[in-house]
Design a protein around this motif. Structure first.
Motif, PDB file in Angstrom:
ATOM      1  N   PRO A  82      51.838  79.000  64.093  1.00 31.83           N
ATOM      2  CA  PRO A  82      53.202  79.434  64.462  1.00 31.83           C
ATOM      3  C   PRO A  82      54.064  78.303  65.016  1.00 31.83           C
ATOM      4  N   LEU A  83      53.443  77.372  65.763  1.00 29.18           N
ATOM      5  CA  LEU A  83      54.219  76.237  66.281  1.00 29.18           C
ATOM      6  C   LEU A  83      54.726  75.373  65.137  1.00 29.18           C
ATOM      7  N   PHE A  84      53.851  75.152  64.146  1.00 25.79           N
ATOM      8  CA  PHE A  84      54.230  74.363  62.976  1.00 25.79           C
ATOM      9  C   PHE A  84      55.355  75.052  62.204  1.00 25.79           C
ATOM     10  N   LEU A  85      55.210  76.360  61.977  1.00 25.29           N
ATOM     11  CA  LEU A  85      56.241  77.115  61.250  1.00 25.29           C
ATOM     12  C   LEU A  85      57.576  77.044  61.990  1.00 25.29           C
ATOM     13  N   HIS A  86      57.510  77.256  63.304  1.00 23.88           N
ATOM     14  CA  HIS A  86      58.724  77.233  64.123  1.00 23.88           C
ATOM     15  C   HIS A  86      59.424  75.891  64.025  1.00 23.88           C
ATOM     16  N   LYS A  87      58.628  74.825  64.096  1.00 24.67           N
ATOM     17  CA  LYS A  87      59.191  73.471  64.028  1.00 24.67           C
ATOM     18  C   LYS A  87      59.879  73.250  62.676  1.00 24.67           C
ATOM     19  N   ASN A  88      59.348  73.889  61.642  1.00 28.23           N
ATOM     20  CA  ASN A  88      59.926  73.736  60.305  1.00 28.23           C
ATOM     21  C   ASN A  88      60.884  74.869  59.949  1.00 28.23           C
ATOM     22  N   LYS A  89      61.400  75.529  61.003  1.00 32.70           N
ATOM     23  CA  LYS A  89      62.439  76.557  60.846  1.00 32.70           C
ATOM     24  C   LYS A  89      62.002  77.735  59.960  1.00 32.70           C
ATOM     25  N   ILE A  90      60.685  78.033  59.994  1.00 31.29           N
ATOM     26  CA  ILE A  90      60.201  79.221  59.293  1.00 31.29           C
ATOM     27  C   ILE A  90      59.825  80.233  60.376  1.00 31.29           C
ATOM     28  N   ASP A  91      60.060  81.514  60.098  1.00 30.09           N
ATOM     29  CA  ASP A  91      59.763  82.531  61.110  1.00 30.09           C
ATOM     30  C   ASP A  91      58.278  82.505  61.488  1.00 30.09           C
ATOM     31  N   PRO A  92      57.951  82.184  62.761  1.00 26.59           N
ATOM     32  CA  PRO A  92      56.538  82.050  63.135  1.00 26.59           C
ATOM     33  C   PRO A  92      55.758  83.365  63.064  1.00 26.59           C
ATOM     34  N   ALA A  93      56.466  84.504  63.000  1.00 29.77           N
ATOM     35  CA  ALA A  93      55.764  85.796  62.956  1.00 29.77           C
ATOM     36  C   ALA A  93      54.909  85.938  61.702  1.00 29.77           C
ATOM     37  N   ILE A  94      55.221  85.131  60.661  1.00 31.45           N
ATOM     38  CA  ILE A  94      54.387  85.142  59.461  1.00 31.45           C
ATOM     39  C   ILE A  94      52.931  84.837  59.829  1.00 31.45           C
ATOM     40  N   ALA A  95      52.766  84.034  60.886  1.00 36.90           N
ATOM     41  CA  ALA A  95      51.431  83.611  61.297  1.00 36.90           C
ATOM     42  C   ALA A  95      50.585  84.753  61.830  1.00 36.90           C
ATOM     43  N   THR A  96      51.204  85.897  62.141  1.00 34.40           N
ATOM     44  CA  THR A  96      50.385  87.024  62.584  1.00 34.40           C
ATOM     45  C   THR A  96      50.116  87.970  61.424  1.00 34.40           C
ATOM     46  N   GLY A  97      50.512  87.591  60.239  1.00 34.55           N
ATOM     47  CA  GLY A  97      50.384  88.465  59.080  1.00 34.55           C
ATOM     48  C   GLY A  97      49.147  88.211  58.258  1.00 34.55           C
ATOM     49  N   PRO A  98      49.052  88.888  57.112  1.00 36.34           N
ATOM     50  CA  PRO A  98      47.849  88.843  56.273  1.00 36.34           C
ATOM     51  C   PRO A  98      47.512  87.453  55.731  1.00 36.34           C
ATOM     52  N   PHE A  99      48.505  86.591  55.547  1.00 38.89           N
ATOM     53  CA  PHE A  99      48.200  85.260  55.012  1.00 38.89           C
ATOM     54  C   PHE A  99      47.190  84.556  55.909  1.00 38.89           C
ATOM     55  N   ILE A 100      47.482  84.578  57.219  1.00 38.91           N
ATOM     56  CA  ILE A 100      46.606  83.875  58.154  1.00 38.91           C
ATOM     57  C   ILE A 100      45.268  84.582  58.326  1.00 38.91           C
ATOM     58  N   THR A 101      45.272  85.910  58.383  1.00 36.45           N
ATOM     59  CA  THR A 101      43.988  86.582  58.595  1.00 36.45           C
ATOM     60  C   THR A 101      43.058  86.358  57.410  1.00 36.45           C
ATOM     61  N   THR A 102      43.602  86.407  56.198  1.00 28.57           N
ATOM     62  CA  THR A 102      42.717  86.191  55.052  1.00 28.57           C
ATOM     63  C   THR A 102      42.285  84.725  54.965  1.00 28.57           C
ATOM     64  N   THR A 103      43.194  83.804  55.298  1.00 30.18           N
ATOM     65  CA  THR A 103      42.813  82.392  55.304  1.00 30.18           C
ATOM     66  C   THR A 103      41.710  82.149  56.336  1.00 30.18           C
ATOM     67  N   ASN A 104      41.868  82.756  57.492  1.00 30.98           N
ATOM     68  CA  ASN A 104      40.840  82.664  58.528  1.00 30.98           C
ATOM     69  C   ASN A 104      39.501  83.177  58.024  1.00 30.98           C
ATOM     70  N   ASP A 105      39.538  84.260  57.266  1.00 31.89           N
ATOM     71  CA  ASP A 105      38.341  84.818  56.630  1.00 31.89           C
ATOM     72  C   ASP A 105      37.588  83.755  55.856  1.00 31.89           C
ATOM     73  N   VAL A 106      38.330  83.094  54.961  1.00 30.16           N
ATOM     74  CA  VAL A 106      37.701  82.134  54.062  1.00 30.16           C
ATOM     75  C   VAL A 106      37.147  80.942  54.834  1.00 30.16           C
ATOM     76  N   PHE A 107      37.955  80.386  55.725  1.00 29.86           N
ATOM     77  CA  PHE A 107      37.464  79.256  56.532  1.00 29.86           C
ATOM     78  C   PHE A 107      36.259  79.689  57.369  1.00 29.86           C
ATOM     79  N   GLY A 108      36.335  80.909  57.884  1.00 31.10           N
ATOM     80  CA  GLY A 108      35.245  81.434  58.704  1.00 31.10           C
ATOM     81  C   GLY A 108      33.944  81.470  57.917  1.00 31.10           C
ATOM     82  N   ILE A 109      34.029  81.955  56.675  1.00 32.06           N
ATOM     83  CA  ILE A 109      32.826  82.068  55.849  1.00 32.06           C
ATOM     84  C   ILE A 109      32.285  80.681  55.497  1.00 32.06           C
TER      85      ILE A 109
END
Lengths: 449, 449
Positions: free
Chosen positions: A409-436
Motif C-alpha cells: 500500500p505504501l508503494f501504491l500510494h507513492k505511485n498515486k494508485i489507490d492503496p486500498a487495492i492492497a487489501t483486495g484479492p490481488f494481494i491475498t492470492t499473490t500471498n497464497d502463491v508466495f506462501g506455498i
C-alpha cells in the motif's frame, strides 16, 4: 417522527394513479418531504413514477429528481422533453443542475441548455460543466454572497440583499477586490454593528481557507473536516473567487471514498450497487475472479513440482490451506491498517518505526500459531521433522505476508494508485502463491528431500 | 492556502521550548488555526506538547484539545490539574466538554465538575454524561436557541439575543410549548418581517424533523443525510426538546462506521490505528488469526481423508488453492454488495429477486471459469475425467459461496449483528473448508474412487 413507507400507502397511490385522480395524489403527497417522495417513487414502476412526477409542481420535482436512484432518474429524464427538464433545472442550485445535465446525451444536453429561462443561471451551469467531477470545480456551486472590498457597508447591505435572493443558505459573505480575487470574509455581526459609511476593507477578516478549482475532491473533504467548515470558497489559478462548496456535497465524497475502499478490498472494481443489472455486477466482479484464477494456476505448478515431497511426507500437503489462509489474513490486516493510516494521516510514508512495530506484532502472532501447530502436529501425526518444517514455514510466511502487506500500500500510494487495492484479492492470492513457494522451499531444507 | 508542517518549524519550536521563550512561541503560534496547532503538537514529544499547551490561552487550547490524537490528549490531561481542565471545559460546547470528561477517571471527573465556573454549563455537561455515546443523547449539545410558542415576536427577539450569546453557530430557532415540548421551528426571515406584537404560534413552521434521545447514532446520521440537515433537534420520551446535533458530529459517525466495516472485513476486531501499541494491535488481530487456524485444521482433516484420491489422481490436489481462492473471492464480493445494500437501504431483507440476480451473476462467472479450467486441464494434463471433476466442482463451489455470501450478512443483520463481519476472515476460511469438502465429494462421484 420519521416518515416510513407503508404497503398501504403504495397501494393507495397505485389505485389513485389508475383512476387518474390527480387532485387526491397532490393532497396525499404535497405534505411530504421531497426525500420521502423520492423513496416512494423508487418503490413504484417507471410509468407510475413518471405519472406522479408530472402531477407535482416543478419546485418539488426538481428536488425529488436529485434524490432518486440513478436508473429511475435516467428513465424519468428520458420521458421528459428538453423544455420540461429545463423547467426542473431552473429550480435547482447550479451545482445540482450541472450534475443532472452531465447525465444527459450530448444532443439533449444542448437542447436543454437552450431552453433554460434564466440566462445568468444557464451561464453558470454551462461554466460548471467544464470541470472534472472529482475536483473542487465539479463539486462547487455558483450561489454565494460576495462583496467588494472598496464598497461601503451601505452599498454592501444593498447588494447582499439582491444576491441573497438566489442563495438558499448563506454560509459566509466573501470579500473580493476589483479583479474578483478572494481577499477574505465578513462576519454578519461586524457588518450590522458598524457605521454604514465604513469601508469593507476596514472591517473584513483577512484569514479565509479556500481551495483551488483543480483540487481533488478528497483533498477538499479533508480540509473542510480539519477546519470544521460548513462551506469553503473555491478560487481559480489567479485567486479569483469562482464558487463555493457546501458540507452536504462533502459528505457524499466521504461516503463514496469509504465505499470505494471497501469495494476494492472486497474485489469489486466499479462502483456497483445491489440494484444494478446482472451485466454491471458481472463486469465489476469477473475480472478479479479471473485474475485470482490465473495467479492460483501458478500455485498449481508449484504444487505439481513438489508432488514427490508430499507423496513422501503426507501431512505436508494437508496444511497448505491453513498456511495460505493465515498468510492471506495477516497480509490483509497489515494492509488495512496502513490504508487507514494513509487516509487519516497517521502514516505519511515508509517509517522504520512503524515497520518494526508491524514486524513485532506479526512475530508475536506467528510464534503463538507456530508453537501451537508444532505441538498439534507432533501429537496428531508424530512426524516431528515435518511438524518442524510446518512451524518454521508458518513464521516465515507470516513475516513475509506482513512485509508485503505493509509495503505494497505504501508503494501504491507513492505511485498515486489507490492503496486500498492492497487489501483486495490481488494481494491475498499473490500471498497464497508466495506462501506455498516459501513453504516447500523450507520443507525441502528441513526434510532434505 | 492550506498550512503544511515543515521540519524547520518543528525544529524552531523545539529550540524555543528549550530556551523557554514563551513570547516568541506565542507570536509563532497565535496566528495558526487550532487544528494546525494540534497537528504540530502531535509531532512533538509529550513534554514539549504540554509545554506549548500551557503557554497558549485556554480559549485556544480548549479547541486544540478536541483535535489531538487520543494518546496525546490523555497524556496532557494527566499533566493538568482539575482546575486547569475545568478552565478548558468552560470554553467548550457542552457536547465536546462531556466527551472530554468521559475520558477522565471517576475521581478526577468529579473533581473537574466541581471546579467548573459556569453552573448552568456544568449542569448541562453532567446531564449529557448520562447518555450512551452511541446514541443521539451522546452526540447532542445543549447549545440551541429555543422560543416559547406563546411569546410575542418582541419577547422572542429579546430572549433570542441572550440565548445566542452561548451558541456559536445558530442553525435553527426551535419553538416549544410551556411544557418544553418541541412544536416546530421558526424562520429568521418570518421573525424579522412580522409585526413585533404577533404571537409566535401564528407564524412558526409546524413541520420539523427530530430524533429521540435514544436513537442510534447511525440512525441519526441516516436521517440528517436523507433530509439534508445541518442540525437536528433531539427530544426525550415526552417530546421535550433536550438538545441538538450538528452535522460535524455526524461526519465523524459516518467515517467511524465506514472504518469499522472496513476493519471487520480485514479481520481486525477493535478500533485500532497505526499509532496504537504493539499490544493493542496484537489483541485486535490475533483472535481472527487463531480462529482462521482452527477452521483450517478442519480443512486438513478433509484433505487427510482424501489422501488416496490425490495419490491416484495427482492433479486433483494441485487445484485446491485455486478452488479455495475463488470461493473466498466470490463469497466476499457477494457479502460486500449485501452489506453496502443494507447500509444504504437498497436491500432491506431477503428478496427472491435479488437472490436470483446474485445466483445469475455467479452462474455466469462460474461457467466462464469452469470452461476455462476444463480446457486448461485437458490440454495440460490430458486427464479428462479429473478435468471434468474440477470444472463441475468449481461451479458448485462458486454457487455455494455466493449463497453463503448473500445469506450470512442478511442473517447477521436480522439478528442485530454487524453484517460486515460476513466479509471478514471467518467467512472466507469457512468457505475454504466447505469448498474443499464439496470438491472431494464431487470428485468422488465423478471419478468413482
Amino acid at each position: 417522527m420519521e416518515f416510513k413507507i407503508s404497503k398501504d400507502l403504495i397501494q393507495e397511490l397505485e389505485q389513485l394513479i389508475q383512476n387518474k385522480d390527480d387532485k387526491q395524489l397532490e393532497v396525499l403527497l404535497n405534505d411530504l418531504h421531497h426525500a420521502d417522495i423520492a423513496e416512494i417513487l423508487d418503490e413504484l414502476d417507471f410509468d407510475e413514477a413518471t405519472y406522479i412526477f408530472k402531477v407535482l409542481d416543478s419546485e418539488m420535482t426538481a428536488e425529488i429528481l436529485l434524490e432518486l436512484e440513478d436508473d429511475l432518474r435516467e428513465n424519468i429524464l428520458k420521458r421528459l422533453s428538453a423544455k420540461e427538464i429545463a423547467e426542473e433545472l431552473d429550480e435547482l442550485d447550479t451545482d445540482d443542475a450541472a450534475d443532472i445535465i452531465a447525465e444527459l446525451s450530448q444532443s439533449k444536453k444542448e437542447e436543454v441548455i437552450s431552453e433554460l429561462e434564466d440566462l445568468e443561471h444557464a451561464k453558470d451551469i454551462v461554466d460548471l460543466l467544464r470541470y472534472d467531477e472529482d475536483t473542487a470545480g465539479g463539486l462547487m456551486g455558483k450561489e454565494l454572497v460576495k462583496v467588494n472590498e472598496n464598497w461601503t457597508v451601505l452599498t454592501c447591505v444593498k447588494e447582499m440583499r439582491a444576491q441573497a435572493e438566489n442563495v438558499s443558505r448563506v454560509h459566509s459573505i466573501y470579500v473580493i477586490d476589483d479583479e474578483g480575487r478572494l481577499k477574505g470574509r465578513l462576519s454578519l455581526k461586524d457588518l450590522l454593528t458598524t457605521s454604514t459609511k465604513t469601508q469593507i476593507s476596514d472591517i473584513y477578516i483577512k484569514k479565509v481557507t479556500s481551495v483551488n478549482v483543480d483540487a481533488e475532491d478528497v483533498e477538499v473533504a479533508r480540509i473542510m473536516q480539519k477546519y470544521d467548515l460548513e462551506a469553503i470558497p473555491v478560487v481559480d489559478e489567479m485567486g479569483r473567487l469562482v464558487g463555493r462548496i457546501t458540507i452536504d456535497d462533502i459528505i457524499d465524497v466521504i461516503k463514496d471514498e469509504a465505499d470505494k475502499d471497501y469495494q476494492l478490498a472486497a474485489g469489486i472494481t466499479q462502483d456497483v450497487e445491489a440494484n444494478d443489472s446482472v451485466l454491471e455486477l458481472t463486469k465489476a466482479r469477473l475480472p478479479w475472479l479471473l485474475m485470482g484464477m490465473v495467479i492460483e494456476i501458478v500455485a498449481s505448478f508449484v504444487l505439481k513440482n513438489n508432488e514427490l515431497a508430499f507423496q513422501k511426507y503426507s501431512t505436508l500437503i494437508i496444511f497448505v490451506p491453513l498456511l495460505s489462509a493465515t498468510a492471506g489474513n495477516i497480509g490483509v490486516q497489515a494492509s488495512a491498517i496502513v490504508v487507514q493510516g494513509l487516509a487519516n494521516g497517521t502514516i505519511k510514508e515508509f517509517s522504520r518505526n512503524y515497520f518494526s512495530k508491524e514486524i513485532t506484532v506479526s512475530m508475536i502472532s506467528g510464534t503463538i500459531i507456530s508453537l501451537f501447530l508444532l505441538l498439534y502436529h507432533s501429537v496428531m501425526y508424530q512426524q516431528y521433522q515435518v511438524g518442524l518444517a510446518i512451524s518454521i514455514s508458518i513464521i516465515v510466511v507470516i513475516l513475509f505476508a506482513a512485509t508485503l502487506g505493509t509495503l505494497v500500500p505504501l508503494f501504491l500510494h507513492k505511485n498515486k494508485i489507490d492503496p486500498a487495492i492492497a487489501t483486495g484479492p490481488f494481494i491475498t492470492t499473490t500471498n497464497d502463491v508466495f506462501g506455498i513457494i516459501l513453504y516447500f522451499t523450507i520443507a525441502r531444507l528441513v526434510l532434505g528431500y
